[in-house]
Design a protein around this motif. Sequence first.
Motif, PDB file in Angstrom:
ATOM      1  N   PHE A  71       0.839  -1.197   0.000  1.00  0.00           N
ATOM      2  CA  PHE A  71       0.000   0.000   0.000  1.00  0.00           C
ATOM      3  C   PHE A  71       0.875   1.247   0.000  1.00  0.00           C
ATOM      4  CE2 PHE A  71      -2.127  -3.445   2.140  1.00  0.00           C
ATOM      5  CZ  PHE A  71      -3.377  -3.456   1.533  1.00  0.00           C
ATOM      6  N   ASP A  72       0.395   2.293  -0.687  1.00  0.00           N
ATOM      7  CA  ASP A  72       1.026   3.607  -0.621  1.00  0.00           C
ATOM      8  C   ASP A  72       0.404   4.335   0.566  1.00  0.00           C
ATOM      9  OD1 ASP A  72       1.669   6.314  -0.895  1.00  0.00           O
ATOM     10  OD2 ASP A  72       1.659   6.221  -3.079  1.00  0.00           O
ATOM     11  N   VAL A  73       1.192   4.637   1.596  1.00  0.00           N
ATOM     12  CA  VAL A  73       0.619   5.242   2.804  1.00  0.00           C
ATOM     13  C   VAL A  73       0.217   6.700   2.588  1.00  0.00           C
ATOM     14  CG1 VAL A  73       1.857   3.652   4.332  1.00  0.00           C
ATOM     15  CG2 VAL A  73       2.825   5.919   3.844  1.00  0.00           C
ATOM     16  N   THR A  74       0.632   7.318   1.487  1.00  0.00           N
ATOM     17  CA  THR A  74       0.229   8.706   1.231  1.00  0.00           C
ATOM     18  C   THR A  74      -1.179   8.783   0.660  1.00  0.00           C
ATOM     19  OG1 THR A  74       1.113   8.844  -1.016  1.00  0.00           O
ATOM     20  CG2 THR A  74       2.629   9.346   0.781  1.00  0.00           C
ATOM     21  N   THR A  75      -1.609   7.727   0.006  1.00  0.00           N
ATOM     22  CA  THR A  75      -2.935   7.730  -0.638  1.00  0.00           C
ATOM     23  C   THR A  75      -3.835   6.596  -0.160  1.00  0.00           C
ATOM     24  OG1 THR A  75      -2.191   6.311  -2.448  1.00  0.00           O
ATOM     25  CG2 THR A  75      -1.949   8.697  -2.749  1.00  0.00           C
ATOM     26  N   GLY A  76      -3.241   5.548   0.433  1.00  0.00           N
ATOM     27  CA  GLY A  76      -3.998   4.363   0.817  1.00  0.00           C
ATOM     28  C   GLY A  76      -4.196   3.374  -0.315  1.00  0.00           C
ATOM     29  N   GLU A  77      -3.688   3.736  -1.497  1.00  0.00           N
ATOM     30  CA  GLU A  77      -3.909   2.872  -2.665  1.00  0.00           C
ATOM     31  C   GLU A  77      -3.243   1.513  -2.492  1.00  0.00           C
ATOM     32  OE1 GLU A  77      -2.965   2.752  -7.471  1.00  0.00           O
ATOM     33  OE2 GLU A  77      -2.242   4.413  -6.266  1.00  0.00           O
ATOM     34  N   ALA A  78      -3.992   0.471  -2.816  1.00  0.00           N
ATOM     35  CA  ALA A  78      -3.419  -0.872  -2.852  1.00  0.00           C
ATOM     36  C   ALA A  78      -2.587  -0.988  -4.121  1.00  0.00           C
ATOM     37  CB  ALA A  78      -4.528  -1.921  -2.839  1.00  0.00           C
ATOM     38  N   LEU A  79      -1.295  -1.211  -3.966  1.00  0.00           N
ATOM     39  CA  LEU A  79      -0.388  -1.270  -5.114  1.00  0.00           C
ATOM     40  C   LEU A  79      -0.253  -2.685  -5.649  1.00  0.00           C
ATOM     41  CD1 LEU A  79       2.396   1.081  -3.725  1.00  0.00           C
ATOM     42  CD2 LEU A  79       0.514   1.676  -5.271  1.00  0.00           C
ATOM     43  N   SER A  80      -0.454  -3.658  -4.776  1.00  0.00           N
ATOM     44  CA  SER A  80      -0.390  -5.049  -5.218  1.00  0.00           C
ATOM     45  C   SER A  80      -1.192  -5.905  -4.261  1.00  0.00           C
ATOM     46  CB  SER A  80       1.059  -5.543  -5.263  1.00  0.00           C
ATOM     47  OG  SER A  80       1.545  -5.722  -3.950  1.00  0.00           O
ATOM     48  N   GLY A  81      -1.610  -7.041  -4.751  1.00  0.00           N
ATOM     49  CA  GLY A  81      -2.301  -8.006  -3.905  1.00  0.00           C
ATOM     50  C   GLY A  81      -1.290  -8.866  -3.182  1.00  0.00           C
ATOM     51  N   PRO A  82      -1.741  -9.955  -2.596  1.00  0.00           N
ATOM     52  CA  PRO A  82      -0.820 -10.846  -1.886  1.00  0.00           C
ATOM     53  C   PRO A  82       0.140 -11.513  -2.859  1.00  0.00           C
ATOM     54  CG  PRO A  82      -2.988 -11.813  -2.050  1.00  0.00           C
ATOM     55  CD  PRO A  82      -3.113 -10.420  -2.557  1.00  0.00           C
ATOM     56  N   VAL A  83       1.214 -12.081  -2.292  1.00  0.00           N
ATOM     57  CA  VAL A  83       2.181 -12.789  -3.143  1.00  0.00           C
ATOM     58  C   VAL A  83       1.485 -13.966  -3.813  1.00  0.00           C
ATOM     59  CG1 VAL A  83       4.200 -12.124  -1.824  1.00  0.00           C
ATOM     60  CG2 VAL A  83       2.961 -14.210  -1.230  1.00  0.00           C
ATOM     61  N   PRO A  84       1.976 -14.381  -4.970  1.00  0.00           N
ATOM     62  CA  PRO A  84       1.352 -15.512  -5.652  1.00  0.00           C
ATOM     63  C   PRO A  84       1.458 -16.790  -4.814  1.00  0.00           C
ATOM     64  CG  PRO A  84       3.021 -14.459  -7.032  1.00  0.00           C
ATOM     65  CD  PRO A  84       3.094 -13.820  -5.688  1.00  0.00           C
ATOM     66  N   PRO A  85       0.585 -17.729  -5.044  1.00  0.00           N
ATOM     67  CA  PRO A  85       0.564 -18.952  -4.245  1.00  0.00           C
ATOM     68  C   PRO A  85       1.726 -19.885  -4.527  1.00  0.00           C
ATOM     69  CG  PRO A  85      -1.093 -19.028  -5.961  1.00  0.00           C
ATOM     70  CD  PRO A  85      -0.509 -17.650  -5.987  1.00  0.00           C
ATOM     71  N   TRP A  86       2.483 -19.673  -5.594  1.00  0.00           N
ATOM     72  CA  TRP A  86       3.601 -20.565  -5.866  1.00  0.00           C
ATOM     73  C   TRP A  86       4.857 -20.051  -5.175  1.00  0.00           C
ATOM     74  CZ3 TRP A  86       1.165 -17.493  -9.445  1.00  0.00           C
ATOM     75  CH2 TRP A  86       1.902 -16.408  -9.897  1.00  0.00           C
ATOM     76  N   LEU A  87       5.806 -20.925  -4.946  1.00  0.00           N
ATOM     77  CA  LEU A  87       6.989 -20.585  -4.182  1.00  0.00           C
ATOM     78  C   LEU A  87       8.259 -20.591  -5.021  1.00  0.00           C
ATOM     79  CD1 LEU A  87       6.222 -22.666  -0.992  1.00  0.00           C
ATOM     80  CD2 LEU A  87       5.922 -20.230  -1.321  1.00  0.00           C
ATOM     81  N   GLY A  88       8.178 -20.867  -6.274  1.00  0.00           N
ATOM     82  CA  GLY A  88       9.392 -20.942  -7.080  1.00  0.00           C
ATOM     83  C   GLY A  88       9.827 -22.388  -7.243  1.00  0.00           C
ATOM     84  N   ASN A  89      11.124 -22.629  -7.151  1.00  0.00           N
ATOM     85  CA  ASN A  89      11.656 -23.966  -7.410  1.00  0.00           C
ATOM     86  C   ASN A  89      11.970 -24.750  -6.145  1.00  0.00           C
ATOM     87  OD1 ASN A  89      11.547 -23.556 -10.202  1.00  0.00           O
ATOM     88  ND2 ASN A  89      13.498 -22.451 -10.157  1.00  0.00           N
ATOM     89  N   GLU A  90      11.552 -24.253  -4.992  1.00  0.00           N
ATOM     90  CA  GLU A  90      11.855 -24.960  -3.759  1.00  0.00           C
ATOM     91  C   GLU A  90      11.199 -26.346  -3.769  1.00  0.00           C
ATOM     92  OE1 GLU A  90      10.517 -21.983  -3.885  1.00  0.00           O
ATOM     93  OE2 GLU A  90      11.688 -20.585  -2.700  1.00  0.00           O
ATOM     94  N   VAL A  91      11.914 -27.328  -3.219  1.00  0.00           N
ATOM     95  CA  VAL A  91      11.340 -28.665  -3.072  1.00  0.00           C
ATOM     96  C   VAL A  91      10.575 -28.681  -1.759  1.00  0.00           C
ATOM     97  CG1 VAL A  91      11.845 -31.111  -2.806  1.00  0.00           C
ATOM     98  CG2 VAL A  91      13.234 -29.690  -4.355  1.00  0.00           C
ATOM     99  N   ILE A  92       9.281 -28.970  -1.835  1.00  0.00           N
ATOM    100  CA  ILE A  92       8.463 -29.011  -0.623  1.00  0.00           C
ATOM    101  C   ILE A  92       7.747 -30.356  -0.566  1.00  0.00           C
ATOM    102  CG2 ILE A  92       8.129 -26.522  -0.361  1.00  0.00           C
ATOM    103  CD1 ILE A  92       5.500 -26.771  -1.819  1.00  0.00           C
ATOM    104  N   PRO A  93       7.474 -30.851   0.629  1.00  0.00           N
ATOM    105  CA  PRO A  93       6.773 -32.132   0.762  1.00  0.00           C
ATOM    106  C   PRO A  93       5.425 -32.085   0.040  1.00  0.00           C
ATOM    107  CG  PRO A  93       7.593 -31.364   2.891  1.00  0.00           C
ATOM    108  CD  PRO A  93       7.788 -30.235   1.920  1.00  0.00           C
ATOM    109  N   PRO A  94       5.018 -33.208  -0.577  1.00  0.00           N
ATOM    110  CA  PRO A  94       3.780 -33.213  -1.370  1.00  0.00           C
ATOM    111  C   PRO A  94       2.544 -32.744  -0.598  1.00  0.00           C
ATOM    112  CG  PRO A  94       5.028 -35.222  -1.740  1.00  0.00           C
ATOM    113  CD  PRO A  94       5.737 -34.466  -0.648  1.00  0.00           C
ATOM    114  N   ARG A  95       2.401 -33.174   0.652  1.00  0.00           N
ATOM    115  CA  ARG A  95       1.199 -32.769   1.413  1.00  0.00           C
ATOM    116  C   ARG A  95       1.201 -31.259   1.658  1.00  0.00           C
ATOM    117  NH1 ARG A  95      -1.908 -36.611   4.669  1.00  0.00           N
ATOM    118  NH2 ARG A  95      -2.204 -34.816   6.016  1.00  0.00           N
ATOM    119  N   THR A  96       2.371 -30.717   1.966  1.00  0.00           N
ATOM    120  CA  THR A  96       2.473 -29.260   2.165  1.00  0.00           C
ATOM    121  C   THR A  96       2.175 -28.541   0.855  1.00  0.00           C
ATOM    122  OG1 THR A  96       4.128 -29.592   3.882  1.00  0.00           O
ATOM    123  CG2 THR A  96       3.985 -27.385   2.926  1.00  0.00           C
TER     124      THR A  96
END
Length: 131
Positions: A71-96
Amino acid sequence: MTDNYVRAVSIADIAPGGMKAVELNGREIVICNCDGRFHAIDRRCGHMNSPLEMGTLASTILTCAMHCAQFDVTTGEALSGPVPPWLGNEVIPPRTGALLKNVGMLMQHICTRSIGTYKVKTESGWVLVAL
Ligand code: FES
C-alpha cells in the motif's frame, strides 16, 4: 467544515521508517514516519485485516506482514495483492504443496482493497490526526 485534529503520538516515539498503532475515538489507525514526514492510515490490511504496523515500511510503501500486499501510505492505494501462491523452485513435501495450492486457489478470490488515510499535522512535538 473544519478538521478536528486529535493528538495521536509523540513525534519522538516513532523513528524514521517506523510505525505505531493507535486507537483514536474508536478507530484503529497506524501512524507512519516516512523519513520525517508523517502519514496516518487505517490499521487493517485491505486484504484480510492483518494489523499493518506488523509489516515493513520502505519510503512510503507499506508491505503487509501476512501475505505481502503493498500500500502507498500517502494515498492508501493498494499497489499489489498478496504474493502468488507458488513458491518458485523450492522442493516441498507433497502434502504441504497440496495445502499451499489449496490456500493459493482460495486466496485468488479475495480482493485487496485500498485503505483509508487521514490528514496529519505536527505541532509542539506531537503528531495530530484529523478525524
Ligand atoms: S492480510 Fe495483508 S496481505 Fe493478506
